[in-house]
Design an enzyme around this catalytic site. Structure first.
Site, short mmCIF file in Angstrom:
data_model
loop_
_atom_site.label_atom_id
_atom_site.label_comp_id
_atom_site.label_asym_id
_atom_site.label_seq_id
_atom_site.Cartn_x
_atom_site.Cartn_y
_atom_site.Cartn_z
N GLU A 305 2.95 3.98 -2.72
CA GLU A 305 1.39 3.67 -2.56
C GLU A 305 0.39 4.92 -3.07
O GLU A 305 1.07 6.02 -2.89
CB GLU A 305 1.16 3.45 -0.82
CG GLU A 305 -0.24 3.48 -0.67
CD GLU A 305 -0.41 3.54 1.02
OE1 GLU A 305 -1.27 2.82 1.52
OE2 GLU A 305 0.24 4.12 1.52
N LYS A 369 -2.62 -5.19 0.50
CA LYS A 369 -2.28 -5.05 1.76
C LYS A 369 -3.09 -5.89 2.62
O LYS A 369 -3.98 -6.00 2.78
CB LYS A 369 -2.54 -3.46 1.90
CG LYS A 369 -2.06 -3.12 3.33
CD LYS A 369 -2.29 -1.38 3.40
CE LYS A 369 -1.87 -1.07 4.70
NZ LYS A 369 -2.03 0.38 4.89
N CYS A 428 2.80 0.85 3.61
CA CYS A 428 2.81 1.83 4.49
C CYS A 428 2.93 1.28 5.90
O CYS A 428 3.72 0.66 6.29
CB CYS A 428 1.16 2.23 4.24
SG CYS A 428 1.10 4.04 5.20
#
Length: 560
Positions: A305, A369, A428
């Site tokens: 990321e 995301k 994440c």
């Protein structure tokens, strides 16, 4: 037993008739009933026990990683709430939760000040407050020891389920299961996911509390607790009986690039070009080693990321750099990038970048995301929260959720030789959410990539806490999981939870391994959220029955 000893009540009486005193054969000595002893001294003893238990539970988590202490922390809270009122139980739960979260997540405020850290810790502790109010009822559940354990385990699972889903999508950090990635209990994740692991830890902790209480009440010597302690160990070790996969349908060679950043903290991307350059350089060096016969040719290359916070879809220089790295290594690279738009938003995305082609298009080449982090990637109710901290305006533009874009909603990308590798992208903190990981595997992912950036948390335990979650996900899904960070700690984790490669912290490294690809679904992936719902419902139903029985006894006394 001497004629002056306490005759302990039967198991059923211990838990369903808690308010009745033990039978005293003679009056020479007072009862050593644990709750009465504490009451006669001070409520401070219980508060101290709750606080100490919260700290003990923190010690079980990665960073300290004393995982056997997790049931000890649960046991301490159970003992503290034994025989108290619901209101005092709520206070004990709050103290327990506050100490636990203040110690577990100080990295929240390392670069933004104490307020976010304390505010989040208090918020999370409120869920433990509600659970603490119900724990006294657990001890009065009918059904003897079995009812006690089911009610306690179910209550813990229910608390974690609610805390991990509301508000703003919840914050699942600190689940009991996430302390167990290196414990025998981790094997249970392949059957019932993280909720079953948390249930087992809660059951073991409550059983430990029951053993301590029985020994105390019976004035027994500590060695009399032996059979009970064996039962606790059996609960914690049952996961060893579950076979975990070590092979797959095929294998692939994966390389994960940890490029590092020029500086830590919130301004890690102040030199965004330097971050991108680091990942390009490390990839070019890998390509050179492959040409020289010093490294194996990878089939899949993964970047973390924020590897390119310069939008490569609109910046020609960034695109040229990434293309140079991709062409040199000769296989697609999954890059983590921040994209401009749509409108005044930004997007946290994973993009498959192909040799000679550039950025892939279509649902199998991009992923946005789905669960941006509140107060980090977007600010809900910005005007309201600005009254508490001006730092909310550090987030100048909100990240949009991939659910709103409706593009590749589960993040499965085709990579590898002839696009035969199906990589499930998890970005994440998404790794902490059961459904996001599970849906990717159900959609056909044969391996998982957890792209993350830990630069904003400095030299804290956040990175190893997240790595432990990835390890539990590997066992839960039966998939190889590559947890790749800009700064570490990164790791390549095999389907049985074994770590094949691991990086340091704030280093530039390339992790390489040949890993299995699997298509078979674990039981946990097949049954989905059902274990969580069933265990929660069972625990709450037992507690509801206990509350109804207690109310009837109260009404009966009033009518007598």
């Amino acid at each position: 037993m001497s004629d002056s000893a306490v005759v302990p009540p039967g198991i059923g009486e211990t838990f369903s008739r808690e308010a009745e005193p033990a039978v005293i054969v003679t009056q020479h000595k007072p009862s050593r009933s644990f709750p009465d002893s504490l009451k006669s001294r001070s409520t401070w003893a219980r508060l101290a026990l709750a606080a100490a238990s919260g700290f003990v539970l923190y010690l079980a988590f990665p960073g300290i990683d004393l995982w056997p202490l997790a049931p000890v922390g649960v046991a301490g809270l159970a003992l503290a709430t034994h025989g108290v009122s619901k209101k005092f139980g709520a206070l004990l739960g709050f103290v327990f939760g506050l100490v636990f979260f203040l110690r577990l997540i100080p990295w929240i405020g390392i670069f933004v000040g104490a307020f976010p850290w304390i505010a989040l810790s208090v918020t999370e502790a409120l869920y433990l407050t509600a659970m603490g109010a119900l724990l006294p009822l657990v001890w009065r559940v009918r059904g003897g020891l079995g009812g006690l354990l089911l009610a306690s385990g179910g209550l813990w699972v229910a608390q974690e389920m609610i805390r991990g889903s509301w508000p703003f999508g919840g914050f699942p950090w600190g689940r009991l299961a996430f302390s167990q990635s290196e414990a025998p209990t981790a094997g249970l994740a392949s059957i019932g996911g993280a909720p079953l692991v948390s249930f087992a830890v809660a059951v073991a902790g409550t059983l430990l509390a029951w053993v301590v209480l029985k020994v105390w009440q019976a004035r027994a010597l500590p060695w009399r607790a032996g059979p009970g302690l064996v039962a606790v160990l059996a609960v914690m070790g049952v996961g060893l009986l579950i076979p975990l996969p070590t092979e797959g349908d095929s294998t692939t060679r994966v390389a994960a690039i940890q490029g590092n950043v020029p500086r830590i903290g919130l301004d890690f991307n102040a030199q965004r070009r330097a971050v991108l350059d680091n990942h390009v350089q490390a990839t070019l060096e890998l390509a050179e080693r492959v040409r020289n016969g010093e490294a194996e040719q990878p089939d899949v290359v993964l970047w973390p990321e924020n590897a390119s916070d310069i939008d490569p879809l609109i910046n020609a220089d960034a695109a040229a750099e990434i293309s140079a790295a991709t062409d040199a290594i000769g296989v697609p690279i999954l890059i983590g990038a921040v994209l401009q738009g749509p409108d005044d938003h930004v997007t946290n995305a994973g993009i498959v970048w192909r040799p000679s082609e550039g950025a892939g298009t279509g649902d199998d080449s991009t992923y946005a995301k789905r669960h941006p982090a509140p107060f980090a990637e977007y600010i809900p109710y910005r005007d309201f929260f600005r009254n508490f901290s001006k730092k909310v305006d550090l987030v100048t533009r909100d990240f949009i959720s991939g659910d709103e874009l409706r593009e590749n909603p589960v993040g499965v990308m085709r990579m590898g030789v002839d696009d035969q590798v199906r990589v499930g992208d998890v970005i994440c903190f998404e790794v902490a959410y059961d459904s996001l990981v599970r849906e990717s595997v159900q959609a056909g992912a044969t391996m998982l990539a957890v792209q993350t950036n830990n630069a904003t948390f400095g030299y804290t335990a956040e990175s190893v806490q997240q790595l432990a979650q990835s390890r539990l996900r590997a066992i839960e899904t039966g998939r190889t999981v590559v947890n790749i960070s800009t700064v570490g700690v990164s790791g390549i984790i095999l389907p049985d939870g074994t770590t094949a490669a691991r990086s340091g912290h704030y280093t530039q490294e390339v992790l390489e391994a040949t890993v299995p690809l699997r298509t078979e679904l674990t039981i946990a992936t097949r049954v989905g959220a059902w274990p969580e719902w069933i265990l929660s419902a069972l625990g709450l139903a037992l507690l509801a029955g206990s509350a109804v029985a207690a109310r009837r006894r109260t009404d009966d006394r009033k009518t007598q």
